[in-house]
Design an enzyme around this catalytic site. Structure first.
Site, PDB file in Angstrom:
ATOM      1  NE  ARG A 102      -3.793  -2.275   2.348  1.00 38.62           N
ATOM      2  CZ  ARG A 102      -4.610  -2.582   3.334  1.00 38.62           C
ATOM      3  NH1 ARG A 102      -4.554  -1.898   4.468  1.00 38.62           N
ATOM      4  NH2 ARG A 102      -5.474  -3.563   3.204  1.00 38.62           N
ATOM      5  CG  ASP A 125       2.278   7.725   2.125  1.00 42.11           C
ATOM      6  OD1 ASP A 125       1.092   8.036   1.914  1.00 42.11           O
ATOM      7  OD2 ASP A 125       2.955   8.232   3.044  1.00 42.11           O
ATOM      8  NE  ARG A 151       8.626   9.082   2.737  1.00 40.32           N
ATOM      9  CZ  ARG A 151       7.469   9.739   2.887  1.00 40.32           C
ATOM     10  NH1 ARG A 151       6.314   9.082   2.764  1.00 40.32           N
ATOM     11  NH2 ARG A 151       7.469  11.016   3.173  1.00 40.32           N
TER      12      ARG A 151
END
Length: 248
Positions: free
Chosen positions: A51, A53, A196
């Site tokens: 999923r 971002d 990240r």
């Protein structure tokens, strides 16, 4: 009813992530609309292996769905092409076992994160140029600590759905690419914005005397406040998902 497995690539710049959200342009929403038009069905739901971002790209996203098919599964990719925008493509489609689910059946996933050494009008869309260029060996020392099964609470951003923070990382390796440095990271699962957060923290840890020790301390803290800023989304790419019988 048949189950279809699709290989999908997209430029995430203009998408508000993978998951369908009312009022937002998402990869799942665009694909479901195109599939509905081609197959003549309503309410079709896609499952995605990752999923991603908003702003995150994919070269090897896997999606699956179940539906009555009026055409062979392999014919879906060319049939969908004229109905899809230029920033998303179905690269291939095959029939899969009835119990296949792109998200639940995956045993590991691989992401890449690209650091850009110099400003570049083309690469800058898919890579990030940090303010200070890191040493590759220091980055690797910091990131290598993450291999294994750990509690990754220090790298999970607020807003994630409640779930176990334990992940098993099998690879975290920096290497050169045309524009600079690239992180290859593979794990059985990833937390919200985990990659990240790892990149931003590894960059901060790499300027110290003991990058590996610093990263171990952050990992052990199990506290997002111990880590550093989250790196931008545009340099992250979903590369591949692995399933039983496929080697990672």
């Amino acid at each position: 009813m048949r189950t279809v497995r699709m290989l999908v690539a997209y430029d995430g710049t203009e998408f508000h992530g993978w998951q369908r959200q009312p009022g937002w342009r998402t990869v799942q929403g665009v694909l479901e609309a195109a599939l509905g038009a081609v197959l003549g069905v309503e309410g079709l739901t896609l499952q995605g292996a990752g999923r991603t971002d908003a702003g995150v790209h994919a070269r090897g996203q896997v999606a699956s769905f179940r539906a009555e098919l009026p055409l062979p599964a392999r014919a879906l990719a060319p049939a969908l092409a004229p109905r899809l925008p230029e920033d998303v493509r179905v690269l291939a489609a095959i029939e899969a076992p009835d119990d296949f689910d792109a998200r639940r059946s995956a045993i590991s996933r691989c992401y890449s994160y690209r650091l850009l050494r110099e400003p570049d009008p083309l690469f800058g869309r898919f890579a990030w140029r940090p303010a200070r260029w890191p040493a590759e060996d220091a980055l690797q020392a910091a990131s290598g600590v993450l291999v294994g099964e750990h509690d990754f609470s220090s790298f999970r951003s607020a807003g994630s759905t409640p779930s176990s923070p334990v992940c098993r990382v099998t690879r975290a390796e920096w290497r050169a690419w045309e524009g600079g440095l690239l992180l290859d990271i593979t794990a059985d699962r990833f937390l919200y914005r985990m990659v990240r957060s790892i990149v931003g923290t590894a960059l901060a840890a790499s300027v110290g005397a003991d990058p590996a020790g610093r990263m171990r301390a952050i990992l052990a803290a199990r506290d997002r406040a111990a880590a550093s800023a989250t790196a931008p989304a545009r340099a992250l790419c979903f590369e591949r998902a692995f399933y039983p019988g496929e080697s990672a």
